[in-house]
Design a protein around this motif. Structure first.
Motif, PDB file in Angstrom:
ATOM      1  N   ARG A 194       0.795  -1.370   0.122  1.00  0.00           N
ATOM      2  CA  ARG A 194      -0.131  -0.230  -0.079  1.00  0.00           C
ATOM      3  C   ARG A 194       0.924   1.285   0.198  1.00  0.00           C
ATOM      4  N   ASN A 195       1.986   1.335   0.792  1.00  0.00           N
ATOM      5  CA  ASN A 195       2.805   2.547   0.986  1.00  0.00           C
ATOM      6  C   ASN A 195       3.646   2.405  -0.332  1.00  0.00           C
ATOM      7  N   TYR A 196       4.069   1.457  -0.911  1.00  0.00           N
ATOM      8  CA  TYR A 196       4.598   1.498  -2.271  1.00  0.00           C
ATOM      9  C   TYR A 196       3.882   2.034  -3.535  1.00  0.00           C
ATOM     10  N   ALA A 197       2.576   1.596  -3.406  1.00  0.00           N
ATOM     11  CA  ALA A 197       1.904   1.991  -4.405  1.00  0.00           C
ATOM     12  C   ALA A 197       1.325   3.589  -4.343  1.00  0.00           C
ATOM     13  N   LEU A 198       1.253   3.980  -3.130  1.00  0.00           N
ATOM     14  CA  LEU A 198       1.067   5.321  -2.624  1.00  0.00           C
ATOM     15  C   LEU A 198       1.849   6.319  -3.105  1.00  0.00           C
ATOM     16  N   LYS A 199       3.253   5.909  -2.943  1.00  0.00           N
ATOM     17  CA  LYS A 199       4.479   6.601  -3.188  1.00  0.00           C
ATOM     18  C   LYS A 199       4.656   6.886  -4.786  1.00  0.00           C
ATOM     19  N   LYS A 200       4.413   5.594  -5.440  1.00  0.00           N
ATOM     20  CA  LYS A 200       4.277   5.739  -7.062  1.00  0.00           C
ATOM     21  C   LYS A 200       3.460   6.702  -7.529  1.00  0.00           C
ATOM     22  N   ILE A 201       2.117   6.761  -6.937  1.00  0.00           N
ATOM     23  CA  ILE A 201       1.119   7.614  -7.703  1.00  0.00           C
ATOM     24  C   ILE A 201       1.417   8.982  -7.299  1.00  0.00           C
ATOM     25  N   LEU A 202       1.837   9.169  -6.110  1.00  0.00           N
ATOM     26  CA  LEU A 202       1.751  10.652  -5.633  1.00  0.00           C
ATOM     27  C   LEU A 202       2.980  11.353  -5.471  1.00  0.00           C
ATOM     28  N   SER A 203       4.398  10.589  -5.753  1.00  0.00           N
ATOM     29  CA  SER A 203       5.599  11.154  -5.665  1.00  0.00           C
ATOM     30  C   SER A 203       5.806  12.376  -6.361  1.00  0.00           C
ATOM     31  N   LYS A 204       5.244  12.514  -7.571  1.00  0.00           N
ATOM     32  CA  LYS A 204       5.615  13.479  -8.459  1.00  0.00           C
ATOM     33  C   LYS A 204       4.930  14.682  -7.960  1.00  0.00           C
ATOM     34  N   THR A 205       3.503  14.644  -7.561  1.00  0.00           N
ATOM     35  CA  THR A 205       2.891  15.909  -7.067  1.00  0.00           C
ATOM     36  C   THR A 205       3.282  16.278  -5.726  1.00  0.00           C
ATOM     37  N   TRP A 206       3.687  15.304  -5.007  1.00  0.00           N
ATOM     38  CA  TRP A 206       4.162  15.724  -3.618  1.00  0.00           C
ATOM     39  C   TRP A 206       5.349  16.475  -3.412  1.00  0.00           C
ATOM     40  N   GLY A 207       6.228  16.334  -4.633  1.00  0.00           N
ATOM     41  CA  GLY A 207       7.670  16.975  -4.673  1.00  0.00           C
ATOM     42  C   GLY A 207       8.828  16.577  -4.151  1.00  0.00           C
ATOM     43  N   PRO A 208       9.899  16.598  -4.331  1.00  0.00           N
ATOM     44  CA  PRO A 208      11.249  16.052  -3.791  1.00  0.00           C
ATOM     45  C   PRO A 208      11.550  16.528  -2.415  1.00  0.00           C
ATOM     46  N   ARG A 209      11.149  17.670  -1.879  1.00  0.00           N
ATOM     47  CA  ARG A 209      11.337  18.223  -0.777  1.00  0.00           C
ATOM     48  C   ARG A 209      10.886  17.823   0.578  1.00  0.00           C
ATOM     49  N   ARG A 210       9.732  17.043   0.648  1.00  0.00           N
ATOM     50  CA  ARG A 210       9.230  16.369   1.770  1.00  0.00           C
ATOM     51  C   ARG A 210       8.857  14.927   1.549  1.00  0.00           C
ATOM     52  N   ASP A 211       8.933  14.332   2.872  1.00  0.00           N
ATOM     53  CA  ASP A 211       8.729  12.954   2.765  1.00  0.00           C
ATOM     54  C   ASP A 211       7.111  12.755   2.850  1.00  0.00           C
ATOM     55  N   LEU A 212       6.823  11.774   2.090  1.00  0.00           N
ATOM     56  CA  LEU A 212       5.412  11.338   2.086  1.00  0.00           C
ATOM     57  C   LEU A 212       5.021  10.741   3.392  1.00  0.00           C
ATOM     58  N   PRO A 213       4.044  10.935   3.825  1.00  0.00           N
ATOM     59  CA  PRO A 213       3.629  10.328   5.241  1.00  0.00           C
ATOM     60  C   PRO A 213       3.525   8.871   5.002  1.00  0.00           C
ATOM     61  N   GLN A 214       3.812   7.662   5.995  1.00  0.00           N
ATOM     62  CA  GLN A 214       3.307   6.229   5.691  1.00  0.00           C
ATOM     63  C   GLN A 214       1.935   6.051   6.077  1.00  0.00           C
ATOM     64  N   LEU A 215       1.326   5.154   5.643  1.00  0.00           N
ATOM     65  CA  LEU A 215       0.218   4.726   5.921  1.00  0.00           C
ATOM     66  C   LEU A 215       0.289   3.847   7.107  1.00  0.00           C
ATOM     67  N   ALA A 216      -0.882   3.948   7.984  1.00  0.00           N
ATOM     68  CA  ALA A 216      -0.532   3.357   9.333  1.00  0.00           C
ATOM     69  C   ALA A 216      -0.568   1.772   9.002  1.00  0.00           C
ATOM     70  N   ARG A 217      -0.011   1.068  10.000  1.00  0.00           N
ATOM     71  CA  ARG A 217       0.003  -0.660   9.965  1.00  0.00           C
ATOM     72  C   ARG A 217      -1.348  -1.007   9.636  1.00  0.00           C
ATOM     73  N   LYS A 218      -2.343  -0.521  10.704  1.00  0.00           N
ATOM     74  CA  LYS A 218      -3.752  -0.931  10.654  1.00  0.00           C
ATOM     75  C   LYS A 218      -4.596   0.067  10.442  1.00  0.00           C
ATOM     76  N   SER A 219      -5.675  -0.166   9.511  1.00  0.00           N
ATOM     77  CA  SER A 219      -6.505   0.975   9.085  1.00  0.00           C
ATOM     78  C   SER A 219      -7.443   1.348  10.663  1.00  0.00           C
ATOM     79  N   PHE A 220      -8.035   2.143  10.293  1.00  0.00           N
ATOM     80  CA  PHE A 220      -8.991   2.880  11.436  1.00  0.00           C
ATOM     81  C   PHE A 220     -10.144   1.659  11.839  1.00  0.00           C
ATOM     82  N   ASN A 221     -10.628   1.267  10.544  1.00  0.00           N
ATOM     83  CA  ASN A 221     -11.369   0.314  10.563  1.00  0.00           C
ATOM     84  C   ASN A 221     -11.079  -1.183  11.318  1.00  0.00           C
ATOM     85  N   GLN A 222      -9.973  -1.663  10.905  1.00  0.00           N
ATOM     86  CA  GLN A 222      -9.546  -2.585  11.721  1.00  0.00           C
ATOM     87  C   GLN A 222      -9.214  -2.298  13.127  1.00  0.00           C
TER      88      GLN A 222
END
Ligand code: SF4
Length: 458
Positions: free
Chosen positions: A423-451
């Motif tokens: 999930r984190n890999y996919a998010l990074k792939k999709i958003l990295s360009k828009t997110w820009g090179p100067r800040r880290d993309l936040p990591q998704l939580a290990r467990k969703s709120f629902n879980q």
């Protein structure tokens, strides 16, 4: 469309990481903040003052045609002439006709963002007419070949050392000249220009409907000189500049001074009611007011955004805005910048080319909080964004992304798909360009709120 947006992003990136720019702006804004705190002490109840001012300006905007007619009638009675200009081209054409009629060779200009809007200096230059800015900040910007950086303090982006260097290059002044040396040099130079100019051009802080007058506020006296010496006075003002009565200045003058520069009241405040009368010794023989629309009625048509026409151009929202402070005034590439510019420019300059300005905001709400006429700026930015989407102008790729996100977010099984790492890999792939090179993309939580909810409630 994309060129303008691309340039904005490139310029914003350059400015935001320029330490010199950051240092100068932070220094100048910190001095402004200290003065505003001082200036605000004059109000026993500043909230009440803001509420009254907002009420009056909103009333004018909602009944604009009534106040415009009243103003025209009274100003004409005072001996002045009104010129209605639908756009910048019409305004420039009319002003050039007046200049031609009086065979004007030299114009002195007091600071006015409305004349920046119609680019009158460029038109004069083409006609071989000398047009001299007489506000010190505008004069500096003019000799530097730049546009104003800020609607109140046009030269906010320059330090005193930058200005000394500029005057050294342009006029061979000592490279270590102090602000006092430079001011005295400019003052002497401008004196000659005032007395030999054929036409004086000013803006207007307020147009007073019940007396048919122009209220002009300034700190240097150059506005008064531009009005008094030349035989012709031309005012260029947007149709929204009206206030109902001369007695309202009691509220608007201190409010504009406090929020604009932190003064209790600006040094020179003039009320100009038409050309020189028979029993008067000073003043112009003829006075014209160019009332400029230039897409203001487009904004007026927008039920929610029309409130932005109440702006009294104090500049406080620019100084408060973290985006403006980082990317600087020139990056916007528009006459009106900062939060108010981001609200009105997409309508005045075209949504297709300038929609991105409505997205250039952190939506922190500081602009709304500071505005003396209570314009809900950050909320209007959201309304603009909504208009942009409703107009259907959003690019295909963005539409598809939103469609896909909606599909995924509405189905729990899609949200839970894949492992934590995937999930984190996919998010990074999709958003990295828009997110820009100067800040880290936040990591998704290990467990969703629902879980987590299910686990904690079992
Ligand atoms: S929107 Fe409000 S704070 Fe910004 S310049 Fe206008 S009056 Fe001042």
């Amino acid at each position: 469309m994309w060129e303008i947006k691309k340039k904005f992003i490139t310029d914003a990136n350059i400015k935001a990481f320029n330490p010199e720019h950051r240092k100068t702006i932070n220094f100048n804004i910190s001095r402004y903040n200290e003065s505003v705190e001082e200036g605000m002490l004059q109000f026993k109840n500043s909230e009440l003052a803001k509420t009254r001012a907002a009420f009056l300006k909103h009333k004018v905007i909602n009944e604009l045609e009534k106040y415009l007619i009243e103003f025209e009638l009274n100003f004409t009675k005072n001996g002045g002439k009104i010129i209605w200009a639908q756009d910048a081209t019409e305004a420039v054409r009319e002003i050039l006709q007046i200049a031609d009629k009086h065979q004007a060779k030299k114009i002195v200009k007091a600071k006015s963002m409305t004349t920046e809007e119609i680019e009158i200096n460029t038109a004069f230059e083409k006609e071989g007419i000398d047009s001299i800015e007489t506000d010190l900040g505008e004069y500096i910007v003019q000799i530097a070949g730049e546009k104003p950086y800020h609607i109140v303090t046009p030269v906010m982006h320059k330090s005193k050392e930058d200005i000394a260097e500029l005057f050294n290059k342009q006029f061979d002044l000592d490279a270590n000249s102090t602000p006092e040396d430079i001011t005295s040099f400019v003052r002497k130079r401008l004196r000659k220009e005032f007395t030999s100019a054929d036409i004086g051009i000013t803006g207007s802080n307020f147009l007073i409907a019940d007396t048919g007058s122009v209220a002009l506020t300034e700190n240097e006296g150059n506005g008064m000189m531009s009005v008094s010496f030349p035989k012709i006075h031309i005012v260029v003002a947007g149709i929204e500049k009206l206030i109902p009565s001369v007695t309202d200045l009691e509220l608007f003058w201190p409010l504009l001074a406090s929020y604009g520069t932190g003064q209790r009241v600006t040094v020179y405040n003039s009320i100009i009611s038409g050309p020189k009368k028979e029993n008067e010794t000073d003043g112009p023989k003829e006075m014209y007011i160019v009332l400029l629309n230039n897409k203001r009625t487009e904004l007026l048509k927008k039920e929610r955004q029309r409130i932005a026409l109440s702006c009294i151009r104090c500049g406080a929202c620019l100084n408060a805005c973290p985006v403006y402070r980082n990317i600087g005034g020139h990056t916007y590439n528009t006459v009106y910048t900062g939060p108010i510019g981001s609200v009105i420019s997409p309508y005045m300059n075209g949504m297709t080319d300038y929609h991105h300005l409505s997205f250039a905001s952190s939506l922190c709400g500081k602009c709304t909080e500071i505005c003396p006429v209570k314009i809900p700026l950050h909320k209007l930015l959201l309304v603009n964004r909504n208009d942009w989407v409703k107009e259907g102008s959003v690019p295909g790729i963005e539409k598809k992304t939103m469609w896909g996100m909606k599909k995924v977010m509405l189905k729990r099984k899609y949200m839970n798909m894949g492992s934590y790492g995937i999930r984190n890999y996919a998010l990074k792939k999709i958003l990295s360009k828009t997110w820009g090179p100067r800040r880290d993309l936040p990591q998704l939580a290990r467990k969703s709120f629902n879980q987590q909810w299910k686990e904690n409630n079992n």
